[in-house]
Structure formats: structure tokens, C-alpha cells
Design an enzyme around this catalytic site. Sequence first.
Site, PDB file in Angstrom:
ATOM      1  N   GLY A 192      25.604 -55.283 -54.296  1.00 30.43           N
ATOM      2  CA  GLY A 192      24.895 -55.341 -55.671  1.00 30.43           C
ATOM      3  C   GLY A 192      25.067 -54.065 -56.473  1.00 30.43           C
ATOM      4  O   GLY A 192      24.452 -53.849 -57.435  1.00 30.43           O
ATOM      5  N   GLU A 209      28.991 -54.621 -49.080  1.00 33.07           N
ATOM      6  CA  GLU A 209      29.297 -56.023 -49.632  1.00 33.07           C
ATOM      7  C   GLU A 209      29.496 -56.045 -50.979  1.00 33.07           C
ATOM      8  O   GLU A 209      28.663 -56.735 -51.824  1.00 33.07           O
ATOM      9  CB  GLU A 209      28.230 -57.065 -49.039  1.00 33.07           C
ATOM     10  CG  GLU A 209      28.118 -57.324 -47.664  1.00 33.07           C
ATOM     11  CD  GLU A 209      26.799 -58.040 -47.352  1.00 33.07           C
ATOM     12  OE1 GLU A 209      25.916 -58.524 -48.091  1.00 33.07           O
ATOM     13  OE2 GLU A 209      26.891 -58.211 -46.051  1.00 33.07           O
ATOM     14  N   PRO A 210      30.305 -55.382 -51.724  1.00 34.02           N
ATOM     15  CA  PRO A 210      30.541 -55.294 -52.895  1.00 34.02           C
ATOM     16  C   PRO A 210      31.004 -56.646 -53.456  1.00 34.02           C
ATOM     17  O   PRO A 210      32.349 -57.291 -52.720  1.00 34.02           O
ATOM     18  CB  PRO A 210      31.506 -54.437 -53.258  1.00 34.02           C
ATOM     19  CG  PRO A 210      32.394 -54.056 -51.961  1.00 34.02           C
ATOM     20  CD  PRO A 210      31.523 -54.535 -50.865  1.00 34.02           C
ATOM     21  N   GLY A 211      30.749 -57.166 -54.660  1.00 34.61           N
ATOM     22  CA  GLY A 211      31.375 -58.473 -55.232  1.00 34.61           C
ATOM     23  C   GLY A 211      31.854 -58.330 -56.560  1.00 34.61           C
ATOM     24  O   GLY A 211      32.876 -57.935 -56.953  1.00 34.61           O
ATOM     25  N   CYS A 250      26.315 -80.042 -75.446  1.00 33.80           N
ATOM     26  CA  CYS A 250      25.064 -80.468 -76.135  1.00 33.80           C
ATOM     27  C   CYS A 250      23.734 -79.987 -75.641  1.00 33.80           C
ATOM     28  O   CYS A 250      22.842 -80.605 -75.005  1.00 33.80           O
ATOM     29  CB  CYS A 250      25.061 -82.003 -75.889  1.00 33.80           C
ATOM     30  SG  CYS A 250      26.408 -82.823 -76.944  1.00 33.80           S
ATOM     31  N   GLU A 251      23.738 -78.605 -75.642  1.00 35.35           N
ATOM     32  CA  GLU A 251      22.536 -77.685 -75.179  1.00 35.35           C
ATOM     33  C   GLU A 251      22.555 -76.587 -76.289  1.00 35.35           C
ATOM     34  O   GLU A 251      23.445 -75.935 -76.494  1.00 35.35           O
ATOM     35  CB  GLU A 251      22.792 -77.258 -73.690  1.00 35.35           C
ATOM     36  CG  GLU A 251      22.830 -78.216 -72.571  1.00 35.35           C
ATOM     37  CD  GLU A 251      21.342 -78.836 -72.501  1.00 35.35           C
ATOM     38  OE1 GLU A 251      20.265 -78.433 -72.673  1.00 35.35           O
ATOM     39  OE2 GLU A 251      21.711 -79.835 -71.591  1.00 35.35           O
TER      40      GLU A 251
END
Length: 422
Positions: A244, A281-283, A351-352
Site C-alpha cells: 500500500g 507486498e509492494p505493488g 460511449c460513456e
Amino acid sequence: MDQGRPFQYDEQRLVCDGVDIAGLADSFGTPLYVYSAKQISERAGLFQNAFAGTPHTVCYAVKANSSLAILKMLAAQGCGFDIVSGGELARVLKAGGPEVASRVVFSGVGKIAGEMDAALAADILQFNVESEPELELLASRAAALGKKARIALRVNPDVSAETHPYISTGLSAHKFGIGIQLARAVYARAAQFPSIETTGVSVHIGSQIRQVEPFAEALEKTLNLVRELRADGHNIRNVDAGGGLGIEYGDKSFDAAQQVQKYAAALQSALGDMDVHLLLEPGRFLVGQAGALVTRVLYRKANGDKKFTIVDAAMNDLIRPALYQAHHEIVPVVRDEAVATEEADIVGPVCESGDFFARSRALQQTEQGDLIAILDAGAYGLSLSSNYNTRVRPAEVLIEDGKARLIRRRETYDELFAPEIF
């Protein structure tokens, strides 16, 4: 852009580790993800060096970017992996071979029996169990297969992290983990299963957290629990501190090495002389600033005073701005200081109304066919992508030692249609 980033200008042309981005777009088409192998490796090294005096394993969070080439590179560097699905387990075994399983932790609130069986067969390091029903299922699957499942309970320390509510996970209101006040009773129950070995405690309070104090607070609470569990007779060896640690999107002064040192100091201070093996747990921190999404301008238009730059990338390629209101720096691939700056929405063709990369962003005025780069897009870019509007996903290129290597080719329509029966 600061000198610590892989994307820089060389004589007004954007390069990644010296490789010309416009040339990559011509060779591989757009939209195109480009990654720096050098920075990913360096970022992993920052963690390994900062925690060198502490028994630890860096378990890269696969969900951030699950490219096989990146996983293979990190496995070769000695990293383990934090996975959240059977598919991610298959990916890390494909990339790193069966021997990497001893460095894999399996997180997630919704593990199913088949995923548990595959992880047990691979003999992974640890399951991070998030509920009592999951514990019961895992115990029964391990017993049926004649295996012993090494587990940590993911405890919820009720620590607030100042981050987007969709990626905050450490409060009692969130779906993740087991309340820390309930943990001793659940560990006692776990110890009654012959097929379960209680080896660790896990905590993860969220993602994109830029202050280190919440990590230290969560770890202190976790270590108090470890002391109680050891007194209860549990052989707790691993403490999974989660991941995180955030990056600064678009902040040119961001010092990654300094941030990792602060993070390490905070965790090591909380640890003191406690004898545990720390799992990290680095991402996003490893891959986020190593990647960019390169896209080409299709059209320019104006609705009254409102200007739009329509590009060939879309929210299905990079959903973070729509999903998290995330800010990404956007720069021209070829810079021309003589060209005026204009304020426009940078939008895609889906198309949003939510299909945008920036609102009212000041950018060098573009023309049809120009290239722009959306920076800091290495994390939760392609891994969150989809085929919405039956759009093929981008190709991926990895820059290694000054050379570009295609690590994922662009999909074809036939591949999209292959699973369908009509």
C-alpha cells in the site's frame, strides 16, 4: 519530469530509458503501454536494501501489473508474490517456475476450493485467511489432499489510512480481514485442525497510502497480537505487513528512495528486536511510475467554449481516472515550446461520459495524429483493462538495456470471439 523517472525529453522528444516513444508508436501502434525494466528492478532493490538488516521477503502484489515478463524479471531478482486468485497463481508459476511457490502468499476474501487445491499442490508459503468459513474450507481441502496448509489470519486493525475509500481496507467497516479483537479465538480454532499450521499474522490497511505512520500503527497492533499468540502456544514466524505504500502521481519532486527509507524505518522501529520474518507486498510502488500509456489524437472538437481532445485510448485501457478520479500527468510525445497551450478534456472513444483521462487539462495544443503520453500508468492499467465496446486491449512493450521488447501483442477480434458459441 524529474531525473529519477524513466520518461524524459531528449531534444524535445519523449524517451523511455533513451528509447524514442514516437518510434515505438510507429512500430507497435497505439494505444501502447511502455514500461521501464530498469525502474521496476531499481524499485524492488530499494525495498530489498532498506530491509537488508531485517529477515524479509518482498512479495510483489501481482494485481498491480500481472505481465508475465515483469513477473519473470522480479522472480529472478528474488522477489516473492502476493496473489489474490488462482489465475494469479498460475501466472507466477508460469513466470517463475515451481520453485517460486515457496515465496507466494495467497490473499483475498473469496478463495474457492479449486484455487485452494492448486495452491496446496504448489506448496505455497502461506494462505492469508480472511474468515472462519474460509478457514473451515481450507482445512477440509488440505485434509482431503493429504496436505498441511500454512496460514496467517488477516487481521483488521481498525486503522484509518488517508486514501481513496475504494482502496482503503483497514477499518472494521471494510469487507477485509478478521477483527483483531477476535483473532485469538480464531487462531485457537485453527490449531484444532490437523491439516492447518498457524505460521503467521497478516495485515493490510489499503493502497496508495503516502504517510508511513498508519503502517507503523497497524504493525504495532499486529505485533501485540503475535506476542499473545506465542504465549498461547502458536509458532508464529511470519508477519505480513501488507503493501500500500503510495506514489506521487505527477509530483516531479517525489523521492522514491527517501520514501522507502521512511517506510522501512517506521516498520523496523515497530519491530524492535522481535524475531519474525517480515513479508512486504509492494505493488504500485514498483511499477506505477515505470509505465506510460501512449495514445494518438483522433479528433479535436469544441462544444461552445468547451474543448475536447479525442484520443484512441479509452477507459477500457486505463480506468483509473473514471474509477478513482485519479490524476495522471499527460504530456506531448513531441514537445514544441512555440505551440500554444490550451485547456481541454482528454477523452476516449468509448460511449460513456466517464470515458476521460483528464478534465480541463492545460496541454500543448494538439493536432490530429499527434501522440500524447499518459504517465505513471504502470500500475492498475492493463490489469484493470477490459474489452468494453469490443475493443482490443493495448500491446505492451518493455524497455530493457536500451532496447524495446514486445511482451504482449495486441489482441485480435478472433481471439475476443473464440470463447463464444453461437
